[in-house]
Design an enzyme around this catalytic site. Structure first.
Site, PDB file in Angstrom:
ATOM      1  N   GLU A 175      35.902  49.479 -20.398  1.00 27.40           N
ATOM      2  CA  GLU A 175      35.960  50.625 -19.464  1.00 27.40           C
ATOM      3  C   GLU A 175      34.741  51.533 -19.596  1.00 27.40           C
ATOM      4  O   GLU A 175      34.863  52.752 -19.763  1.00 27.40           O
ATOM      5  CB  GLU A 175      37.255  51.414 -19.691  1.00 27.40           C
ATOM      6  CG  GLU A 175      38.488  50.620 -19.341  1.00 27.40           C
ATOM      7  CD  GLU A 175      39.792  51.433 -19.304  1.00 27.40           C
ATOM      8  OE1 GLU A 175      39.811  52.580 -19.759  1.00 27.40           O
ATOM      9  OE2 GLU A 175      40.792  50.882 -18.798  1.00 27.40           O
ATOM     10  N   GLU A 234      43.617  44.377 -18.341  1.00 32.38           N
ATOM     11  CA  GLU A 234      44.635  45.389 -18.656  1.00 32.38           C
ATOM     12  C   GLU A 234      45.439  45.638 -17.388  1.00 32.38           C
ATOM     13  O   GLU A 234      44.875  46.074 -16.376  1.00 32.38           O
ATOM     14  CB  GLU A 234      44.012  46.713 -19.133  1.00 32.38           C
ATOM     15  CG  GLU A 234      43.464  46.661 -20.536  1.00 32.38           C
ATOM     16  CD  GLU A 234      43.004  48.016 -21.056  1.00 32.38           C
ATOM     17  OE1 GLU A 234      43.661  49.040 -20.748  1.00 32.38           O
ATOM     18  OE2 GLU A 234      41.980  48.034 -21.759  1.00 32.38           O
TER      19      GLU A 234
HETATM   20  O1  AHR Z   1      45.922  50.426 -22.966  1.00 27.57           O
HETATM   21  C1  AHR Z   1      45.659  51.765 -23.274  1.00 27.57           C
HETATM   22  C2  AHR Z   1      44.254  52.193 -22.867  1.00 27.57           C
HETATM   23  O2  AHR Z   1      44.148  52.165 -21.476  1.00 27.57           O
HETATM   24  C3  AHR Z   1      43.106  51.317 -23.335  1.00 27.57           C
HETATM   25  O3  AHR Z   1      42.662  51.629 -24.603  1.00 27.57           O
HETATM   26  C4  AHR Z   1      42.046  51.620 -22.333  1.00 27.57           C
HETATM   27  O4  AHR Z   1      41.159  50.541 -22.160  1.00 27.57           O
HETATM   28  C5  AHR Z   1      42.819  51.974 -21.072  1.00 27.57           C
HETATM   29  O5  AHR Z   1      42.339  53.133 -20.499  1.00 27.57           O
END
Ligand code: AHR
Length: 498
Positions: A173, A292
């Site tokens: 990110e 994610e």
């Molecule tokens: O999954 C929790 C967080 O969400 C992770 O560390 C990050 O990559 C995202 O913003």
């Protein structure tokens, strides 16, 4: 009663189901690692400190690949802290989650755990506070067979055999202002391209994921992808997507349409990748890594400051309901529908932290509601994805505009001819009576019919781990090439046809 029609046909093939679509994510965050997959001394743990009950549930869940060690955590992480004799490992501040990291668990413990759990490791390198050299060192330590300082160090640490890690994320990110070492698209694109080139010099067999946007709502979304790929298109194998969904202010209609938003997100990223390819006169269809995704009640999270530099504090341990499970099942359907471009996907995260599996000290781990649609899909979505375009009523949502009430996708195993059908009825009060033309498939029987729905607010807990489980469906009829089935309101359904 609402009605819908549609056709299931082998000609509507999207792509084979890549098993890496059933991945997950373990971050050094809260109690995902410590107290989650790893809890030395717990009665449920083995001699190496791994929670064996958790590892068994990971296998049952059907997880294929696990991304590690972050997440935001990785952008301040020194991988060298987590290798070698545990007694000599430093305690550090984890700036991402305002916690203390003991480093008792690191790369070799993670690799050991992946073997116990039967999953493929996917490692992220730190492109926040660190850069090309540390990334190359980590690839050398993990993958080089021997005869160099770092590969010999791995052998001295107990593993003469290289770990053979294939999948690597180039940071995490990096578009997010919250990220340690946050970068502009140009800064990150250049760094990702250079790191990728160097890492592939260490091991040409690795596959690399460049960071896309951390969400479709980011102000730089689109422009970020275009600029990053302008630099790194030829060097990387995948571009990442991240997305979390939640019910905002009781707006259930929009929440039930989360997979519709995911479809639009994926389609937009594909369009951007293909635009970059066109500009570069490339015919390459870059693949995506949705590394994610989940339901996360992020608006209830005050930030990690609460952690007060504790070790493994309780962070974002969301308790999921039947409704959340319906949405998670639908999000997986969106990923399947895009199987021609989405090659990797990771449910974030795996244990305790916004997770399908929960654990507490001294008691058996349990399955959250969201465990169930994932486990059934991972198990039965086999072979090739078949696109289904139901003729369905639509409804209006505040967040996503007009949305189909019924969503359907199917898979077909070319060896056995067996078909699995996944469907979500997003209408909150009305069932949908559906008739599907299946004459193109030699199907004779409904062998399994399960759904999640009914009491939408039910949740599981250590004391009541079976409150939310898939229910037996009834009334599905397969006759003369017609499948008739009624989908209950606000439900996720799986039907298996032989
Ligand atoms: O999954 C929790 C967080 O969400 C992770 O560390 C990050 O990559 C995202 O913003």
């Amino acid at each position: 009663m609402l009605t819908s029609t549609g056709t299931l046909d082998p000609a509507f093939r999207v792509a084979p189901v890549d098993r890496r679509l059933f991945g997950s994510f373990v971050e050094h965050m809260g109690r995902c690692v410590y107290g989650g997959i790893y809890a030395p001394g717990d009665p449920q743990s083995d001699v190496d400190g791994y929670r064996t009950d958790v590892a068994e549930l990971v296998r049952e869940l059907g997880i294929t690949v696990v991304r590690y060690p972050g997440g935001n955590f990785v952008s301040g992480y020194r991988w060298e802290d987590g290798v070698g004799p545990v007694a000599q490992r430093p305690r550090r501040l984890d700036l991402a989650w305002h916690s203390v990291e003991t480093n008792a668990f690191g790369l070799s413990e993670f690799i050991g755990w992946t073997r116990l759990s039967g999953v493929e490791p996917m490692l992220a390198v730190n492109l926040g506070t660190r850069g090309i050299e540390a990334a190359c060192d980590l690839v050398e330590y993990a993958n080089h067979p021997g005869g160099t300082r770092l590969s010999d160090l791995r052998a001295a640490h107990g593993s003469a055999q290289p770990y053979g890690v294939k999948l690597w994320c180039l940071g995490n990110e990096m578009d997010g202002p919250w990220q340690i070492g946050h970068k502009t698209a140009d800064e990150y694109g250049r760094l990702a391209a250079e790191a990728a080139r160097a890492m592939k010099l260490v091991d040409p067999g690795i596959e690399l994921v460049a960071c896309g946007s951390s969400g479709r709502d980011m102000p730089t979304f689109g422009q970020w992808e275009e600029t990053v790929l302008g630099h790194a298109f030829d060097e990387v194998d995948y571009l990442s997507l991240h997305a979390y969904y939640e019910e905002h202010d009781g707006d259930r209609g929009s929440f039930l349409a989360s997979a519709h938003a995911m479809d639009a997100f994926i389609d937009a990223v594909i369009a951007t990748c293909d635009a970059v390819a066109a500009r570069k006169r490339s015919r390459r269809k870059l693949k995506l890594s949705f590394d994610e995704w989940n339901v996360w009640y992020q608006s209830r999270f005050d930030g990690a400051a609460d952690a007060e530099w504790a070790q493994a504090p309780r962070l974002i341990e969301d308790v999921y309901s039947t409704l959340d499970a319906v949405v998670v099942g639908n999000l997986l359907m969106s990923l399947l529908r895009h199987a021609d471009r989405v090659a990797v996907a990771c449910l974030a995260q795996l244990v305790n932290v916004i997770a399908p599996i929960r654990s507490e000290a001294g008691v058996p781990a349990w399955r959250q509601s969201t465990f169930h649609p994932f486990a059934l899909t991972a198990r039965y979505a086999v072979g090739e994805v078949l696109r289904v375009e139901p003729v369905t009523p639509v409804y209006q949502t505040d967040r996503h505009g007009e949305v189909p009430v019924l969503d359907v996708v199917a898979t077909r195993d070319p060896d056995s001819g067996a078909v699995s059908l996944f469907a979500v009825n997003r209408h909150q009060t009305e069932p949908v009576a559906s008739t599907l033309d299946v004459r193109g498939l030699a199907l004779t029987a409904v062998v399994d019919h399960r759904y999640l729905g009914g009491a939408l607010d039910l949740t599981n807990s250590a004391e009541a781990p079976q409150r939310v489980v898939p229910l037996e469906g009834t009334g599905a009829r397969l006759d003369s090439g017609r499948l008739e089935v009624a989908f209950p309101p606000a439900s996720w359904t799986m039907l298996r046809l032989s």
